[in-house]
Design a protein around this motif. Structure first.
Motif, PDB file in Angstrom:
ATOM      1  N   LEU A 543      43.684  37.782  41.153  1.00 14.87           N
ATOM      2  CA  LEU A 543      43.150  38.820  40.278  1.00 14.87           C
ATOM      3  C   LEU A 543      42.325  39.788  41.129  1.00 14.87           C
ATOM      4  N   VAL A 544      42.756  41.071  41.138  1.00 15.11           N
ATOM      5  CA  VAL A 544      42.068  42.074  41.948  1.00 15.11           C
ATOM      6  C   VAL A 544      41.136  42.871  41.040  1.00 15.11           C
ATOM      7  N   VAL A 545      39.812  42.733  41.273  1.00 15.31           N
ATOM      8  CA  VAL A 545      38.843  43.428  40.432  1.00 15.31           C
ATOM      9  C   VAL A 545      38.244  44.572  41.240  1.00 15.31           C
ATOM     10  N   GLU A 546      38.578  45.793  40.861  1.00 16.57           N
ATOM     11  CA  GLU A 546      38.192  46.966  41.645  1.00 16.57           C
ATOM     12  C   GLU A 546      38.337  48.181  40.739  1.00 16.57           C
ATOM     13  N   ASP A 547      37.242  48.966  40.636  1.00 19.69           N
ATOM     14  CA  ASP A 547      37.313  50.093  39.691  1.00 19.69           C
ATOM     15  C   ASP A 547      37.935  51.331  40.321  1.00 19.69           C
ATOM     16  N   GLU A 548      37.932  51.389  41.649  1.00 15.88           N
ATOM     17  CA  GLU A 548      38.463  52.583  42.297  1.00 15.88           C
ATOM     18  C   GLU A 548      39.963  52.425  42.503  1.00 15.88           C
ATOM     19  N   GLY A 549      40.733  53.340  41.934  1.00 10.57           N
ATOM     20  CA  GLY A 549      42.195  53.229  41.892  1.00 10.57           C
ATOM     21  C   GLY A 549      42.847  53.023  43.243  1.00 10.57           C
ATOM     22  N   ARG A 580      39.670  34.323  32.313  1.00 12.63           N
ATOM     23  CA  ARG A 580      39.784  33.254  31.311  1.00 12.63           C
ATOM     24  C   ARG A 580      41.220  33.098  30.848  1.00 12.63           C
ATOM     25  N   GLU A 581      41.896  34.225  30.663  1.00  8.50           N
ATOM     26  CA  GLU A 581      43.266  34.178  30.134  1.00  8.50           C
ATOM     27  C   GLU A 581      44.276  33.712  31.174  1.00  8.50           C
ATOM     28  N   LEU A 582      44.176  34.275  32.398  1.00 11.04           N
ATOM     29  CA  LEU A 582      45.216  34.043  33.414  1.00 11.04           C
ATOM     30  C   LEU A 582      44.926  32.851  34.316  1.00 11.04           C
ATOM     31  N   LEU A 583      43.648  32.472  34.391  1.00 15.28           N
ATOM     32  CA  LEU A 583      43.221  31.440  35.337  1.00 15.28           C
ATOM     33  C   LEU A 583      43.886  31.646  36.701  1.00 15.28           C
ATOM     34  N   PRO A 584      43.559  32.739  37.380  1.00  7.89           N
ATOM     35  CA  PRO A 584      44.200  33.034  38.668  1.00  7.89           C
ATOM     36  C   PRO A 584      43.796  32.018  39.739  1.00  7.89           C
ATOM     37  N   ASP A 585      44.595  31.976  40.834  1.00  8.14           N
ATOM     38  CA  ASP A 585      44.310  31.040  41.927  1.00  8.14           C
ATOM     39  C   ASP A 585      43.121  31.511  42.761  1.00  8.14           C
ATOM     40  N   ALA A 586      42.885  32.842  42.755  1.00  8.37           N
ATOM     41  CA  ALA A 586      41.726  33.403  43.442  1.00  8.37           C
ATOM     42  C   ALA A 586      41.486  34.789  42.886  1.00  8.37           C
ATOM     43  N   MET A 587      40.335  35.370  43.253  1.00  6.22           N
ATOM     44  CA  MET A 587      39.986  36.664  42.691  1.00  6.22           C
ATOM     45  C   MET A 587      39.207  37.452  43.732  1.00  6.22           C
ATOM     46  N   THR A 588      39.565  38.746  43.887  1.00  8.14           N
ATOM     47  CA  THR A 588      38.733  39.603  44.735  1.00  8.14           C
ATOM     48  C   THR A 588      37.838  40.405  43.806  1.00  8.14           C
ATOM     49  N   LEU A 589      36.579  40.625  44.243  1.00  3.93           N
ATOM     50  CA  LEU A 589      35.604  41.231  43.347  1.00  3.93           C
ATOM     51  C   LEU A 589      34.822  42.318  44.062  1.00  3.93           C
ATOM     52  N   ASP A 590      34.876  43.532  43.514  1.00 10.11           N
ATOM     53  CA  ASP A 590      34.059  44.631  44.023  1.00 10.11           C
ATOM     54  C   ASP A 590      32.664  44.473  43.432  1.00 10.11           C
ATOM     55  N   VAL A 616      36.105  33.142  44.423  1.00  7.15           N
ATOM     56  CA  VAL A 616      35.852  34.575  44.305  1.00  7.15           C
ATOM     57  C   VAL A 616      35.582  35.148  45.694  1.00  7.15           C
ATOM     58  N   ILE A 617      36.389  36.142  46.084  1.00  7.88           N
ATOM     59  CA  ILE A 617      36.206  36.795  47.375  1.00  7.88           C
ATOM     60  C   ILE A 617      35.582  38.159  47.126  1.00  7.88           C
ATOM     61  N   ILE A 618      34.328  38.309  47.520  1.00  9.71           N
ATOM     62  CA  ILE A 618      33.618  39.560  47.286  1.00  9.71           C
ATOM     63  C   ILE A 618      34.047  40.586  48.329  1.00  9.71           C
ATOM     64  N   ILE A 619      34.340  41.782  47.879  1.00 12.61           N
ATOM     65  CA  ILE A 619      34.668  42.865  48.802  1.00 12.61           C
ATOM     66  C   ILE A 619      33.703  43.990  48.508  1.00 12.61           C
ATOM     67  N   SER A 620      32.747  44.201  49.442  1.00  7.21           N
ATOM     68  CA  SER A 620      31.671  45.141  49.145  1.00  7.21           C
ATOM     69  C   SER A 620      31.454  46.080  50.324  1.00  7.21           C
ATOM     70  N   VAL A 621      30.837  47.212  50.043  1.00  8.11           N
ATOM     71  CA  VAL A 621      30.483  48.148  51.104  1.00  8.11           C
ATOM     72  C   VAL A 621      29.212  47.659  51.796  1.00  8.11           C
ATOM     73  N   VAL A 622      28.444  46.864  51.086  1.00  9.27           N
ATOM     74  CA  VAL A 622      27.144  46.460  51.601  1.00  9.27           C
ATOM     75  C   VAL A 622      27.192  45.032  52.120  1.00  9.27           C
ATOM     76  N   GLU A 623      26.522  44.830  53.216  1.00  7.79           N
ATOM     77  CA  GLU A 623      26.464  43.498  53.812  1.00  7.79           C
ATOM     78  C   GLU A 623      25.386  42.678  53.092  1.00  7.79           C
ATOM     79  N   GLU A 624      25.804  41.907  52.101  1.00  7.31           N
ATOM     80  CA  GLU A 624      24.844  41.025  51.428  1.00  7.31           C
ATOM     81  C   GLU A 624      25.456  39.649  51.291  1.00  7.31           C
ATOM     82  N   ARG A 625      25.970  39.191  52.448  1.00  8.48           N
ATOM     83  CA  ARG A 625      26.703  37.929  52.482  1.00  8.48           C
ATOM     84  C   ARG A 625      25.901  36.772  51.887  1.00  8.48           C
ATOM     85  N   LYS A 626      24.622  36.714  52.298  1.00  8.81           N
ATOM     86  CA  LYS A 626      23.805  35.580  51.867  1.00  8.81           C
ATOM     87  C   LYS A 626      23.710  35.502  50.355  1.00  8.81           C
TER      88      LYS A 626
END
Lengths: 666, 124
Positions: A543-549, A580-590, A616-626
């Protein structure tokens, strides 16, 4: 015993009877006869002597000599004899005498028959064997005593042998400090004979420089004698007959000798001069080794410092060159020529950056910090990416690039490093091939290994240089531009990368006839053809979660090319509903999104049991790994995310999908 | 328009960053060492700071430590800038309180995106 002559007997018979009587009476053995009722009928003189009863006391009476504990044995014997059986021959048993003492006897006994052959009793001859038994016992005792004495002598001999064979010198010193006993080893290590040592004060064996203090030390020791083991840290020395000193270890053990006050001391002395020498040598060696280690450490540190400062010094001007040429390129108002110049500056700077990264890379490989990230990948696809990167170089020189790789070939290796190997070999080939020439890639299978060949029609390499070109900073000849290019690190890095994969690299070349660089990548042991791959219909869903097209499209493209199925969401609210509906194997999150941001979305995902387990794999512009990992994210990637990094991160949390076959665009 | 402090002892580096940031309509204040950076930060109260790690007088590490100890600057977004690219440096910088870590040569599109994101997060 008495014989009454028969009324009708004649003279001759009487004489015979008298003779027999004399014999019986003279017998040294007891002769006793019993009648059928078991009563004594004959009792000779020896019977009286042995048992003590007179003939008168026993005649016509039951035998008094059988002790109660032998009555049963005796009864059955008599009975069987009265029945005509039961011979005894030297039967040993116990009888009693009139005075009550028990004696050991040996009995010969047989039934007695009359003239008509009827049983008329028995006859026994009895020997007193008490004396013989006593003699036997005495003899056994003597033998035992003799053996014991012999054994004792043996033990003493053995102790003596032990003392003499002891590997350490053993000396016994009396309370006055005089030597009273020494062994062979003591003679040997001190160089004196036994006679020379006995009765000498123990100071005889002490080096002169300790003589003044030793008697006082000895008296102190005798005042408080305790066992002192070896290796108590005392640096002790002893003196040989020839006056030389040697290092010793000494055990002192006090003991009280019989009948002597003050006690004695056993000294065990070990010659440790060889050990001391070895210790000193080891110490010297260790010292040198330490020195050398320190030098190596220092050299390594200097190298690291040099690399760090070189990296710094080169990156600072590169920052200006790359940064400003990028800014210039963004401003559109240039002529084509100017744009090309800017491009050259940018490209040259990029190459310089590659060189710096090469040096850091090689340093990392050589210090053992390189970790390969193995994965299954499509060779044609990776090769196409490399070709795209080197094609401008080839085009500039008007070189033909041939790709003869077979389609559908897949490798299990580090994809990035494989591309680096190929890039290095191809860019080398281009550098050394004159304009109008040809560069090609071929592949073959050799004994299960995949073998690649990068060939060119360039200047070629003399045979004697075939090995050294893989060394660091070794460049053979000059490139077609007439100058040395690069750092001379490319082949060194390439060789080490191939070898890290378990493969080999070699070259076939002659001057003027071009070069063929080969490298092999072994099939990984234990990897089956189908392992880790799943059918497309069962491919993991991301599941790719990203608002920018645009960003969303890029992620979806990367994932689908790698064989994953995808679903998308444009906001946090939508993401939670989809998860909840798809129960994906993983998800990227902006992280930055309208209608519930990434952090809130992640929190809610992890709070909800149905979705808590989805990586959940976070993909962010900001380094806030912790913060991300603390909230439960599986991975944290910073934008812009390369395809490799994305797939690597997803790959760690899902099954590898079957890769799509990619057509070679060559 | 936001106020951004750029501290770097290399004037060309400062100019490059100024150019990028002014291109995004921000106002740039320059400092050429750590002490000057602290003075200008207190004087101008910018919305974001870009600190070179290697600077004379006071380096970027000393500056971030002073900033994070000061309640007035504890939440200021600060980008670390360095020409050192050795392993482990990034983790160290983030642990010290930098919000982002960028190595030279700067990847301009990425730098723009990070600045935008940091400004957006610190209260738009």
């Amino acid at each position: 015993m008495s014989l009454t002559p028969h009324e009708n007997s004649d003279q001759t018979l009487w004489e015979v009877v008298e003779k027999l009587h004399a014999i019986v009476e003279a017998s040294p053995l007891a002769i006793v006869s019993l009648d059928p009722k078991g009563q004594v009928r004959m009792w000779n003189r020896s019977a009286q002597r042995i048992f003590g009863w007179t003939e008168d006391e026993v005649m016509g009476r039951p035998l008094p000599t059988v002790p109660p504990d032998r009555q049963a044995e005796f009864g059955s014997m008599v009975q069987s004899q009265m029945e005509g059986r039961g011979w005894l021959s030297g039967f040993e048993t116990i009888r009693i005498r009139k005075d009550g003492t028990r004696i050991e006897v040996s009995v010969w006994s047989a039934p007695l028959r009359d003239a008509k052959g009827e049983i008329s009793g028995n006859i026994s001859v009895i020997a007193d064997i008490t004396d013989r038994r006593r003699a036997e016992a005495e003899k056994a005792h003597l033998v035992a005593r003799e053996q014991a004495a012999r054994a004792e002598a043996n033990i003493e001999k053995r102790y003596r042998e032990l003392l003499e064979a002891a590997p350490d010198a053993i000396l016994e010193v009396d309370s006055r400090g005089r030597i009273v006993l020494v062994n062979v080893q003591a003679e040997k290590i001190f160089g004196y004979s036994r006679a020379e040592l006995i009765e000498k004060p123990v100071e005889f064996l002490i080096p002169d420089r300790f003589l003044s203090s030793h008697p006082a030390d000895r008296q102190k020791y005798f005042a408080h004698p305790v066992r002192r083991p070896m290796g108590t840290g005392l640096d002790l020395s002893a003196k040989r007959a020839d006056g030389t000193e040697f290092a010793v270890d000494v055990i002192l053990s006090p003991y009280d000798a019989e009948g002597e006050s003050g006690g004695r001391v056993i000294c065990v002395v070990r010659d440790i001069s060889e050990r001391k020498l070895a210790e000193e040598q080891i110490q010297t060696l260790n010292y040198h080794l330490e020195q050398r280690n320190r030098e190596v450490e220092r050299a390594n540190r200097l190298k690291d410092e040099f690399l760090a400062s070189m990296s710094h010094e080169l990156r600072t001007p590169l920052n200006a060159i790359i940064g400003f040429s990028d800014l210039l390129a963004e401003q559109g108002d240039f002529t084509t020529k100017q744009k090309r110049f800017i491009g050259h500056i940018r490209q040259g700077a990029g190459h310089l950056l590659d060189v710096i990264n090469d040096i850091l890379d090689l340093s990392k490989i050589e210090s053992g910090h390189l970790e390969l990230k193995h994965e299954d990948f499509d060779v044609a696809e990776a090769t196409t990416e490399v070709l795209a990167a080197i094609r401008p170089m080839a085009t500039t020189k008007n070189l033909q690039v041939m790709n003869s790789l077979s389609d559908g070939l897949s490798l299990y290796a580090d994809r990035l490093r494989f591309k680096q190997i190929l890039y290095n070999l191809l860019s080398n080939a281009i550098k050394f091939t004159p304009s109008g020439g040809r560069v090609s890639i071929e592949t073959s299978q050799i004994r299960g290994d995949t073998c690649f060949c990068v060939a060119d029609t360039g200047v070629g390499i003399p045979l004697e240089e075939h090995e050294v070109i893989f060394d660091r900073f070794r460049q053979v000849g000059i490139t077609t531009k007439g100058v040395r290019e690069g750092t001379g690190l490319g082949l060194a890095i390439t060789k080490r990368l191939v070898e890290h994969h378990g493969g080999t690299i070699w070259v076939e070349s002659e001057p003027g006839k071009g070069s063929r660089f080969y490298f092999s990548v072994p099939l990984q042991a234990g990897r089956g053809e189908t392992e880790g791959k799943v059918e497309a219909s069962q491919a993991p869903l991301i599941l790719v979660v990203e608002d920018e097209g645009a960003a969303q499209e890029l992620l979806v493209n990367h994932l689908e090319e790698a064989g994953y199925r995808t679903a998308t969401a444009n906001s946090g609210v939508e993401a939670i509903r989809q998860a909840r509906e798809l129960l994906p194997d993983a998800m990227t999150l902006d992280v930055l999104m309208p209608a519930k941001g990434g952090w809130d979305t992640l929190r809610e995902m992890k709070r909800t049991p149905a979705t808590a387990a989805i990586p959940v794999i976070i993909i962010s512009v900001v380094e806030e790994r912790k913060k991300g990992l603390a909230l439960g994210a599986a991975e944290y990637l910073v934008k812009p995310v390369s395809k490799e990094l994305l797939l690597e991160a997803i790959g760690r949390w899902t099954k590898t999908p079957a890769r799509r076959t990619v057509e070679s665009p060559e | 328009m936001k106020k951004i402090l750029v501290a770097d002892d290399n004037a060309v580096s400062r100019e490059l960053i100024r150019e990028v940031l002014e291109g995004a309509d921000h106002e740039v204040i320059e400092a050429s060492d750590g002490r000057e950076a602290l003075e200008k930060l207190r004087e101008h109260q910018p919305d974001l700071a870009v600190l070179d790690i290697q600077m004379p007088v006071l380096d970027g590490i000393a500056v971030i430590q002073e900033l994070r100890a000061d309640p007035g600057f504890a939440r200021l977004p600060v980008v670390a800038l360095t020409a050192y690219a050795m392993q482990g440096d990034r983790e160290k910088a983030l642990a010290l309180g930098f919000n982002a870590y960028i190595t030279k040569p700067i990847n301009i599109p990425q730098f723009r995106a990070q600045v935008a994101e940091l400004l957006a997060r610190s209260g738009g």
